[in-house]
Design a protein around this motif. Structure first.
Motif, PDB file in Angstrom:
ATOM      1  N   SER A 245       0.844  -1.203   0.000  1.00  0.00           N
ATOM      2  CA  SER A 245       0.000   0.000   0.000  1.00  0.00           C
ATOM      3  C   SER A 245       0.878   1.251   0.000  1.00  0.00           C
ATOM      4  CB  SER A 245      -0.926  -0.004   1.213  1.00  0.00           C
ATOM      5  OG  SER A 245      -0.195  -0.297   2.369  1.00  0.00           O
ATOM      6  N   GLU A 246       2.072   1.159   0.621  1.00  0.00           N
ATOM      7  CA  GLU A 246       2.964   2.327   0.627  1.00  0.00           C
ATOM      8  C   GLU A 246       3.523   2.624  -0.759  1.00  0.00           C
ATOM      9  OE1 GLU A 246       3.883   1.021   5.032  1.00  0.00           O
ATOM     10  OE2 GLU A 246       3.496  -0.103   3.224  1.00  0.00           O
ATOM     11  N   ASP A 247       3.772   1.577  -1.548  1.00  0.00           N
ATOM     12  CA  ASP A 247       4.238   1.801  -2.931  1.00  0.00           C
ATOM     13  C   ASP A 247       3.214   2.648  -3.686  1.00  0.00           C
ATOM     14  OD1 ASP A 247       6.548   0.242  -2.680  1.00  0.00           O
ATOM     15  OD2 ASP A 247       5.458  -1.604  -3.130  1.00  0.00           O
ATOM     16  N   ILE A 248       1.940   2.326  -3.450  1.00  0.00           N
ATOM     17  CA  ILE A 248       0.858   3.070  -4.121  1.00  0.00           C
ATOM     18  C   ILE A 248       0.794   4.486  -3.564  1.00  0.00           C
ATOM     19  CG2 ILE A 248      -1.652   3.186  -4.490  1.00  0.00           C
ATOM     20  CD1 ILE A 248      -0.245   0.871  -6.015  1.00  0.00           C
ATOM     21  N   ALA A 249       0.811   4.606  -2.224  1.00  0.00           N
ATOM     22  CA  ALA A 249       0.656   5.921  -1.583  1.00  0.00           C
ATOM     23  C   ALA A 249       1.782   6.886  -1.958  1.00  0.00           C
ATOM     24  CB  ALA A 249       0.593   5.750  -0.068  1.00  0.00           C
ATOM     25  N   PHE A 250       3.021   6.377  -2.044  1.00  0.00           N
ATOM     26  CA  PHE A 250       4.146   7.288  -2.262  1.00  0.00           C
ATOM     27  C   PHE A 250       4.570   7.408  -3.723  1.00  0.00           C
ATOM     28  CE2 PHE A 250       4.788   5.933   2.235  1.00  0.00           C
ATOM     29  CZ  PHE A 250       4.451   7.159   2.786  1.00  0.00           C
ATOM     30  N   ASN A 251       4.339   6.366  -4.531  1.00  0.00           N
ATOM     31  CA  ASN A 251       4.853   6.406  -5.901  1.00  0.00           C
ATOM     32  C   ASN A 251       3.792   6.562  -6.987  1.00  0.00           C
ATOM     33  OD1 ASN A 251       7.661   6.070  -5.323  1.00  0.00           O
ATOM     34  ND2 ASN A 251       7.168   3.995  -4.685  1.00  0.00           N
ATOM     35  N   ILE A 252       2.601   6.025  -6.740  1.00  0.00           N
ATOM     36  CA  ILE A 252       1.582   6.054  -7.790  1.00  0.00           C
ATOM     37  C   ILE A 252       0.574   7.182  -7.567  1.00  0.00           C
ATOM     38  CG2 ILE A 252      -0.209   4.715  -8.983  1.00  0.00           C
ATOM     39  CD1 ILE A 252       2.752   3.757  -9.415  1.00  0.00           C
ATOM     40  N   ALA A 253       0.004   7.259  -6.358  1.00  0.00           N
ATOM     41  CA  ALA A 253      -1.021   8.280  -6.083  1.00  0.00           C
ATOM     42  C   ALA A 253      -0.562   9.718  -6.424  1.00  0.00           C
ATOM     43  CB  ALA A 253      -1.483   8.183  -4.634  1.00  0.00           C
ATOM     44  N   PRO A 254       0.670  10.130  -6.032  1.00  0.00           N
ATOM     45  CA  PRO A 254       1.066  11.507  -6.368  1.00  0.00           C
ATOM     46  C   PRO A 254       1.105  11.755  -7.875  1.00  0.00           C
ATOM     47  CG  PRO A 254       2.540  10.572  -4.704  1.00  0.00           C
ATOM     48  CD  PRO A 254       1.689   9.447  -5.214  1.00  0.00           C
ATOM     49  N   ARG A 255       1.483  10.735  -8.639  1.00  0.00           N
ATOM     50  CA  ARG A 255       1.523  10.897 -10.104  1.00  0.00           C
ATOM     51  C   ARG A 255       0.110  11.076 -10.667  1.00  0.00           C
ATOM     52  NH1 ARG A 255       6.316   8.526  -9.134  1.00  0.00           N
ATOM     53  NH2 ARG A 255       7.970   8.968 -10.651  1.00  0.00           N
ATOM     54  N   ILE A 256      -0.806  10.213 -10.202  1.00  0.00           N
ATOM     55  CA  ILE A 256      -2.192  10.303 -10.681  1.00  0.00           C
ATOM     56  C   ILE A 256      -2.770  11.674 -10.299  1.00  0.00           C
ATOM     57  CG2 ILE A 256      -4.518   9.272 -10.565  1.00  0.00           C
ATOM     58  CD1 ILE A 256      -2.384   7.336 -11.723  1.00  0.00           C
ATOM     59  N   ASN A 257      -2.479  12.102  -9.083  1.00  0.00           N
ATOM     60  CA  ASN A 257      -2.994  13.385  -8.578  1.00  0.00           C
ATOM     61  C   ASN A 257      -2.442  14.594  -9.315  1.00  0.00           C
ATOM     62  OD1 ASN A 257      -4.966  13.622  -6.605  1.00  0.00           O
ATOM     63  ND2 ASN A 257      -3.620  12.853  -5.010  1.00  0.00           N
ATOM     64  N   SER A 258      -1.196  14.474  -9.786  1.00  0.00           N
ATOM     65  CA  SER A 258      -0.525  15.647 -10.361  1.00  0.00           C
ATOM     66  C   SER A 258      -1.260  16.187 -11.585  1.00  0.00           C
ATOM     67  CB  SER A 258       0.923  15.314 -10.717  1.00  0.00           C
ATOM     68  OG  SER A 258       0.943  14.348 -11.752  1.00  0.00           O
ATOM     69  N   ALA A 259      -1.960  15.304 -12.324  1.00  0.00           N
ATOM     70  CA  ALA A 259      -2.679  15.749 -13.522  1.00  0.00           C
ATOM     71  C   ALA A 259      -3.736  16.783 -13.159  1.00  0.00           C
ATOM     72  CB  ALA A 259      -3.324  14.554 -14.221  1.00  0.00           C
ATOM     73  N   GLY A 260      -4.611  16.423 -12.200  1.00  0.00           N
ATOM     74  CA  GLY A 260      -5.672  17.334 -11.778  1.00  0.00           C
ATOM     75  C   GLY A 260      -5.146  18.550 -11.045  1.00  0.00           C
ATOM     76  N   ARG A 261      -4.007  18.384 -10.372  1.00  0.00           N
ATOM     77  CA  ARG A 261      -3.448  19.506  -9.611  1.00  0.00           C
ATOM     78  C   ARG A 261      -2.876  20.585 -10.524  1.00  0.00           C
ATOM     79  NH1 ARG A 261      -3.151  18.543  -4.313  1.00  0.00           N
ATOM     80  NH2 ARG A 261      -2.930  16.409  -3.549  1.00  0.00           N
ATOM     81  N   LEU A 262      -2.173  20.147 -11.585  1.00  0.00           N
ATOM     82  CA  LEU A 262      -1.450  21.115 -12.402  1.00  0.00           C
ATOM     83  C   LEU A 262      -2.063  21.370 -13.774  1.00  0.00           C
ATOM     84  CD1 LEU A 262       2.300  20.284 -11.688  1.00  0.00           C
ATOM     85  CD2 LEU A 262       0.778  21.781 -10.464  1.00  0.00           C
ATOM     86  N   GLU A 263      -2.703  20.352 -14.348  1.00  0.00           N
ATOM     87  CA  GLU A 263      -3.237  20.548 -15.708  1.00  0.00           C
ATOM     88  C   GLU A 263      -4.688  20.119 -15.787  1.00  0.00           C
ATOM     89  OE1 GLU A 263      -1.430  19.921 -19.289  1.00  0.00           O
ATOM     90  OE2 GLU A 263       0.451  20.866 -18.721  1.00  0.00           O
ATOM     91  N   ASP A 264      -4.897  18.864 -16.194  1.00  0.00           N
ATOM     92  CA  ASP A 264      -6.256  18.363 -16.336  1.00  0.00           C
ATOM     93  C   ASP A 264      -6.279  16.885 -16.010  1.00  0.00           C
ATOM     94  OD1 ASP A 264      -8.737  17.316 -17.814  1.00  0.00           O
ATOM     95  OD2 ASP A 264      -8.955  19.497 -17.937  1.00  0.00           O
ATOM     96  N   ALA A 265      -7.255  16.480 -15.209  1.00  0.00           N
ATOM     97  CA  ALA A 265      -7.312  15.086 -14.735  1.00  0.00           C
ATOM     98  C   ALA A 265      -7.594  14.093 -15.861  1.00  0.00           C
ATOM     99  CB  ALA A 265      -8.368  14.956 -13.647  1.00  0.00           C
ATOM    100  N   SER A 266      -8.001  14.602 -17.042  1.00  0.00           N
ATOM    101  CA  SER A 266      -8.259  13.683 -18.155  1.00  0.00           C
ATOM    102  C   SER A 266      -7.001  12.904 -18.532  1.00  0.00           C
ATOM    103  CB  SER A 266      -8.787  14.454 -19.362  1.00  0.00           C
ATOM    104  OG  SER A 266      -7.838  15.430 -19.746  1.00  0.00           O
ATOM    105  N   ILE A 267      -5.828  13.475 -18.261  1.00  0.00           N
ATOM    106  CA  ILE A 267      -4.561  12.782 -18.534  1.00  0.00           C
ATOM    107  C   ILE A 267      -4.489  11.492 -17.708  1.00  0.00           C
ATOM    108  CG2 ILE A 267      -2.016  12.971 -18.391  1.00  0.00           C
ATOM    109  CD1 ILE A 267      -2.436  16.067 -18.625  1.00  0.00           C
ATOM    110  N   ALA A 268      -4.902  11.595 -16.436  1.00  0.00           N
ATOM    111  CA  ALA A 268      -4.895  10.421 -15.549  1.00  0.00           C
ATOM    112  C   ALA A 268      -6.000   9.446 -15.938  1.00  0.00           C
ATOM    113  CB  ALA A 268      -5.059  10.865 -14.096  1.00  0.00           C
ATOM    114  N   LEU A 269      -7.152   9.988 -16.336  1.00  0.00           N
ATOM    115  CA  LEU A 269      -8.264   9.121 -16.743  1.00  0.00           C
ATOM    116  C   LEU A 269      -7.866   8.309 -17.979  1.00  0.00           C
ATOM    117  CD1 LEU A 269     -11.225   8.225 -16.383  1.00  0.00           C
ATOM    118  CD2 LEU A 269     -11.890  10.116 -17.870  1.00  0.00           C
ATOM    119  N   GLU A 270      -7.171   8.959 -18.915  1.00  0.00           N
ATOM    120  CA  GLU A 270      -6.727   8.258 -20.127  1.00  0.00           C
ATOM    121  C   GLU A 270      -5.685   7.196 -19.798  1.00  0.00           C
ATOM    122  OE1 GLU A 270      -5.624  11.099 -23.161  1.00  0.00           O
ATOM    123  OE2 GLU A 270      -7.553  12.121 -22.936  1.00  0.00           O
TER     124      GLU A 270
END
Length: 529
Positions: A245-270
């Motif tokens: 779960s830590e691999d997801i929390a520290f390595n994957i979740a921030p990447r998925i989140n970064s799309a909506g934070r900085l540009e557009d979440a559609s990048i993560a959805l795609e």
């Protein structure tokens, strides 16, 4: 500090066993989704819309939970197959959730919200006027005034009898789809979504007990074998024999989140809905680049926020023009860590200030904000985190008022919850200990990875590591004259050799895999000066 016990592996095993007083649930024991208020009604409406060939639009949210909820919906409808329009609002142009803003560009018969909508009173009114049926699925705390929707599925509704209410938006959507599947008599296996569902549960910091524990356990297992292109890319990237779960929390979740934070979440959805690994890889690369940009933006904003803190306040409120709206939540967390107080970070634009709040200990930030909501344009959230916006002229009075409210709370509410499990002798730290700790995975909210205390250990050497030398690798000896040394890793910390060459700290133990070799890794949580 209360007396902290010295532990053997056996005693640690007994302590961890006590965390789970009930037997672990199997997937087959997950409570019936029909127990969610309005869920059957909503499922029947969706099934009817499909049979009638109506236009269906799903409206998600730009964080991991919202993107995952949307991805599960998209994947499910693809398998029916039935056309579905999926929209995730843009944080900067559309604002949050299903809003009057977003409705301007939607032309549809039925809207299903995922991970949002419980406060969308205005949007519900517009849907009514335009003859659009609205089904809300959410997991956030409802206020007194509920939207006038066809159906509202939210485990936190007062008259909802679902036996476990601490579930995330993606779980609500997934449970509802299980009922849609039944209504339509489809042969879709709902287990196939657990790989990305587990990512939402972890990223949204849901308590890893009860059904969440079961779903995350099974989901992480599926992540290792799933042929979903996104899952293939995730396991290639993590590159370990088991994903935690830590691999997801520290390595994957921030990447998925970064799309909506900085540009557009559609990048993560795609990324999540990519049909082949080539597309998934391309989207993941984009997410990784955005994550790097997010780190730089966040570091600069954090530095400026630290400089504007008034340390006498019980609740930190800082605001500045030009701060990136997408990182204020992370910056609020950094302030909480440093000052050990709840923090609200606001980004000022021309007409209002928008921001995020994070809490600490037993302070319910949602209630503190609610008490002063007359200063705000809107707000929403839960006990530990919230989002809010307010007119510029109200920043100073709101800051004063929320600090006044906080004064009424007992001092101990503000104490950070650093729970130390015990003291381990270095001799106990071995592969057997790693296996023991693995038995109680997944760790996370409500099942924290055990934390141990190291007292006055001798520092043998310090090496700064990482591209920018911002992490420390500290070699220590627990007792003088002891031959065995062990390494501590202190992330985001430049540790200088203390005068007495001693260190006291709390740490967790995880598995380090390198070139096929597995060794225990000690990660510093907090250094005691």
């Amino acid at each position: 500090m209360h007396t902290i016990p010295e532990l053997t592996k056996q005693q640690l095993f007994q302590l961890l066993s006590q965390r789970f007083d009930t037997e672990e649930k199997k997937l087959s024991q997950i409570p019936n989704p029909s127990l969610l208020k309005d869920a059957d009604k909503a499922a029947q409406k969706i099934a009817h819309a499909i049979k009638e060939k109506k236009k269906i639009t799903v409206v998600g949210d730009y964080d991991v939970d919202g993107v995952t909820s949307t991805a599960i919906m998209v994947d499910f409808f693809r398998q029916i197959p039935y056309p579905l329009e999926a929209i995730i609002p843009n944080r900067f142009h559309d604002g949050y959730g299903v809003s009057p803003n977003i409705l301007e560009r939607i032309d549809t018969d039925l809207i299903i919200t995922v991970d949002n909508g419980i406060t969308a009173v205005e949007a519900a009114k517009i849907c009514k006027e335009r003859g659009i049926e609205l089904i809300i699925t959410d997991h956030h705390t409802p206020s007194q005034n509920l939207p006038d929707a066809y159906a509202i599925v939210d485990p936190k509704l007062q008259d909802c009898s679902y036996p476990f209410e601490e579930i995330c938006g993606a779980e609500v959507a997934w449970l509802l789809l299980a009922l849609v599947k039944k209504e339509l008599g489809l042969a879709i296996d709902m287990k196939q979504f657990l790989d990305i569902l587990s990512i939402a549960i972890i990223a949204d910091v849901m308590p890893l007990v009860d059904i969440n524990r079961t779903l995350v356990k099974e989901g992480l297992k599926l992540l290792q074998t799933s042929n979903r292109p996104a899952s293939i890319i995730i396991r290639d990237f993590i590159n370990k024999s088991t994903i935690s779960s830590e691999d997801i929390a520290f390595n994957i979740a921030p990447r998925i989140n970064s799309a909506g934070r900085l540009e557009d979440a559609s990048i993560a959805l795609e990324f999540f809905t990519a049909k082949d690994t080539h597309k998934a890889y391309k989207q993941f690369e984009l997410l990784s680049q955005l994550n790097e940009l997010r780190k730089e933006t966040e570091a600069q904003t954090t530095k400026e926020a630290f400089e504007s803190v008034c340390e006498d306040d019980d609740v930190i409120v800082v605001a500045k023009e030009g701060w990136h709206e997408g990182v204020v939540g992370i910056v609020a967390s950094r302030l909480v860590d440093k000052f050990e107080k709840p923090a609200i970070v606001l980004s000022i634009n021309d007409i209002e200030a928008k921001g995020s709040a994070r809490s600490i200990g037993d302070v319910n930030i949602y209630e503190l904000i609610k008490e002063n909501e007359h200063y705000l344009n809107k707000f929403g959230g839960h006990k530990m985190a919230a989002g809010l916006s307010l007119p510029l002229s109200n920043i100073a009075p709101f800051k004063e008022a929320i600090n006044k409210s906080a004064k009424k709370l007992p001092k101990e509410d503000f104490l950070p919850k650093e729970k130390i499990t015990g003291i381990l002798s270095c001799e106990e730290i071995d592969h057997e200990l790693l296996s023991l700790l693995e038995m109680f995975e997944p760790y996370g909210e409500a099942n924290l990875r055990p934390r141990f205390l190291l007292k006055n250990a001798e520092v043998v050497s310090i090496k700064l590591i990482g591209a920018d030398k911002s992490h420390s690798k500290i070699e220590i000896r627990q007792y003088p004259h002891q031959r065995k040394t062990i390494e501590l890793i202190a992330f985001k910390t430049v540790f200088n050799m203390p005068q007495d060459r001693k260190i006291s700290c709390s740490y967790t133990i995880s598995k380090n895999e390198f070139n096929g070799r597995i060794t225990p890794q000690l990660l510093v949580s907090k250094i005691y000066v």
